[in-house]
Design an enzyme around this catalytic site. Structure first.
Site, mmCIF file in Angstrom:
data_model
loop_
_atom_site.group_PDB
_atom_site.id
_atom_site.type_symbol
_atom_site.label_atom_id
_atom_site.label_comp_id
_atom_site.label_asym_id
_atom_site.label_seq_id
_atom_site.Cartn_x
_atom_site.Cartn_y
_atom_site.Cartn_z
ATOM 1 N N LYS A 23 1.034 -1.230 0.008
ATOM 2 C CA LYS A 23 -0.117 -0.019 0.124
ATOM 3 C C LYS A 23 0.799 1.260 -0.087
ATOM 4 O O LYS A 23 0.682 2.147 -0.732
ATOM 5 C CB LYS A 23 -0.923 0.023 1.278
ATOM 6 C CG LYS A 23 -1.826 1.177 1.362
ATOM 7 C CD LYS A 23 -2.560 1.419 2.515
ATOM 8 C CE LYS A 23 -1.461 1.881 3.678
ATOM 9 N NZ LYS A 23 -2.268 2.197 4.979
ATOM 10 N N GLU A 307 2.865 -0.594 12.611
ATOM 11 C CA GLU A 307 1.514 -1.218 12.146
ATOM 12 C C GLU A 307 1.781 -2.681 12.497
ATOM 13 O O GLU A 307 0.777 -3.272 12.114
ATOM 14 C CB GLU A 307 1.912 -1.242 10.324
ATOM 15 C CG GLU A 307 1.544 0.016 9.815
ATOM 16 C CD GLU A 307 0.367 0.648 9.826
ATOM 17 O OE1 GLU A 307 -0.658 -0.137 9.438
ATOM 18 O OE2 GLU A 307 -0.179 1.575 10.425
ATOM 19 N N ARG A 338 -5.884 2.824 18.316
ATOM 20 C CA ARG A 338 -5.547 1.442 18.442
ATOM 21 C C ARG A 338 -5.193 0.812 19.702
ATOM 22 O O ARG A 338 -5.298 -0.069 20.184
ATOM 23 C CB ARG A 338 -4.364 1.154 17.461
ATOM 24 C CG ARG A 338 -4.805 1.011 15.854
ATOM 25 C CD ARG A 338 -4.079 0.869 14.963
ATOM 26 N NE ARG A 338 -4.229 0.538 13.520
ATOM 27 C CZ ARG A 338 -3.517 0.771 12.378
ATOM 28 N NH1 ARG A 338 -2.312 0.743 12.652
ATOM 29 N NH2 ARG A 338 -4.185 0.899 11.287
ATOM 30 N N LYS A 404 -9.396 -2.315 3.185
ATOM 31 C CA LYS A 404 -8.504 -1.259 3.106
ATOM 32 C C LYS A 404 -7.137 -1.771 2.503
ATOM 33 O O LYS A 404 -6.672 -0.797 1.735
ATOM 34 C CB LYS A 404 -8.352 -0.788 4.566
ATOM 35 C CG LYS A 404 -7.493 0.443 4.552
ATOM 36 C CD LYS A 404 -7.394 1.076 6.172
ATOM 37 C CE LYS A 404 -6.406 2.260 6.175
ATOM 38 N NZ LYS A 404 -6.974 3.531 5.578
#
Length: 419
Positions: A23, A307, A338, A404
């Site tokens: 991405k 991530e 998160r 996503k």
């Protein structure tokens, strides 16, 4: 919303996986192709919600996209950018990479997004643009309007990038098209996920741009053309990490092709899996991760690979002793908070979780299944899937959140874990 019960395998997970393009690299390649001096042909681009929204955003500014018979995409920049309307969805890459391009258009461009997107930080990027001579109203959060004048003066700017390395990358990507380029510094030395800035600089240099780190916390981009370039996008190694992690709690072995040369956070990804008890084997073109069935509690510094936080937290909840994650306080401003989401969901399953200023402390306890909230966040969905490897009955409230970055995640996961 699509509910999905994460499969719990009866034995070791063994297999080979293929993950789609990165991405991060796809977003940067689209942006640089849009700014280029001619058409660029991109192969292996990620086809997911974020990248579709990126294409739509650039198309609204006058960029054209042609699907080729071999699956590649030809990106043709316009003679001049036109003002438009940009739907950012929940994508940080769009709200941080596209405003500098909109500033090159002559007229106002409105940026808006999903309701949750208004909570994502954007002010430092807009502050840098303002210092470069761009007017933005209102200032600080989505929605906002970039008032382009057809040119950006550029020059010197200093921003607070402690919330995201994307603030730096977003300014650098377009800076060669500024009249005076850009000399960018920081008001605080804290920058998470620094390898992503390295990726930005490398992709700029590949297109003939004079771009470099000019100091420990400073970068410069000289004004000049951005060359068109045909490019193949490498696989997304963060998405790969989710599948490799399946080996750890199941005493399995998972393999995949691995790029020989990459600016993604390879060492942080594989080092984290090793710290948690995985046995990593690398050849020039492949990586295999074996698990023993026992996950080690560890103190993980994920500053360069935040991530990984969600899947690492799930693995630590299954570990043989307490562990912690640090260096990730900025992910409170990602697709969702998160750290709060992990605390809520893992606590509901029975784990002992406490937030710290920049991470989590995790104490493993007997765990139960139940509904796992995904918060419209692909990484939270990944965390639920990983937890389900050892805890029966973990039901994601919306596996569609994975679209996503990997629309086929549920099928690929089930094919590996419960073939």
């Amino acid at each position: 919303m699509t509910r999905w019960v994460a499969p719990t395998p009866d034995g070791p997970v063994v297999g080979t996986v293929v993950v789609p393009g990165s991405k991060s690299a796809t977003a940067r390649a689209y942006v640089l192709a849009a700014l280029g001096d001619g058409p660029s042909r991109l192969t292996g681009v990620l086809d997911a919600r974020d990248t579709r929204l990126m294409r739509a955003a650039l198309a609204s500014l006058g960029v054209s996209f042609t699907e080729e018979a071999d699956g590649s995409v030809t990106v043709t920049p316009p003679a001049v950018f036109t003002p438009g309307r940009v739907d950012c969805g929940l994508a940080g890459t769009i709200m941080r990479f596209v405003p500098p391009i909109a500033a090159l258009a002559d007229g106002p461009t409105l940026f808006f997004g999903d309701p949750e997107a208004s909570a994502r930080p954007i002010a430092p990027l807009l502050d840098g643009l303002a210092q470069a001579g761009v007017r933005i109203e209102p200032f600080g959060r989505l929605p906002f309007t970039v008032h382009g004048t057809g040119a950006v003066p550029g020059g010197a700017a200093a921003i607070d990038a402690s919330g995201s390395s994307q603030f730096v990358s977003g300014l650098l990507l377009s800076a060669a098209r500024f009249d005076d380029g850009l000399r960018l510094g920081l008001t605080t030395p804290v920058v998470p996920s620094r390898p992503h800035i390295g990726l930005t600089l490398a992709m700029l240099r590949d297109r003939g741009v004079d771009a470099a780190e000019s100091g420990p916390d400073a970068w410069r981009v000289a004004p000049g053309p951005i060359a068109a370039r045909d490019e193949t996008i490498e696989p997304d190694l963060i998405n790969a990490a989710v599948f490799l992690a399946a080996a750890l709690p199941t005493a399995g072995e998972v393999s995949m092709a691995w790029p020989r040369h990459t600016l993604q956070a390879t060492e942080a990804i594989l080092g984290t899996l090793e710290a948690l008890g995985g046995i990593v084997e690398r050849t020039p073109d492949r990586v295999s991760v074996r698990g023993t069935g026992v996950i080690r509690g560890a103190d993980l510094d994920l500053t360069d690979a935040s991530e990984l936080t969600c899947i690492a937290a799930s693995l630590l909840a299954l570990a043989d002793r307490p562990g912690s994650i640090r260096g990730v306080g900025h992910i409170r401003g990602h697709e969702t908070d998160r750290l709060a989401a992990l605390e809520t969901e893992l606590t509901a399953c029975g784990a002992g979780i406490a937030q710290t200023s920049d991470g989590l402390r995790i104490t493993p306890r007997p765990l139960d299944g139940g509904v796992w909230g995904t918060y419209a966040d692909h990484r939270m969905a990944h965390a639920g899937a990983v937890l389900g490897l050892a805890v029966p009955g973990v039901e994601l409230d919306d596996v569609g959140a994975t679209s996503k970055t990997m629309p086929g995640f549920a099928d690929a996961w089930s094919a590996l874990v419960a073939p």
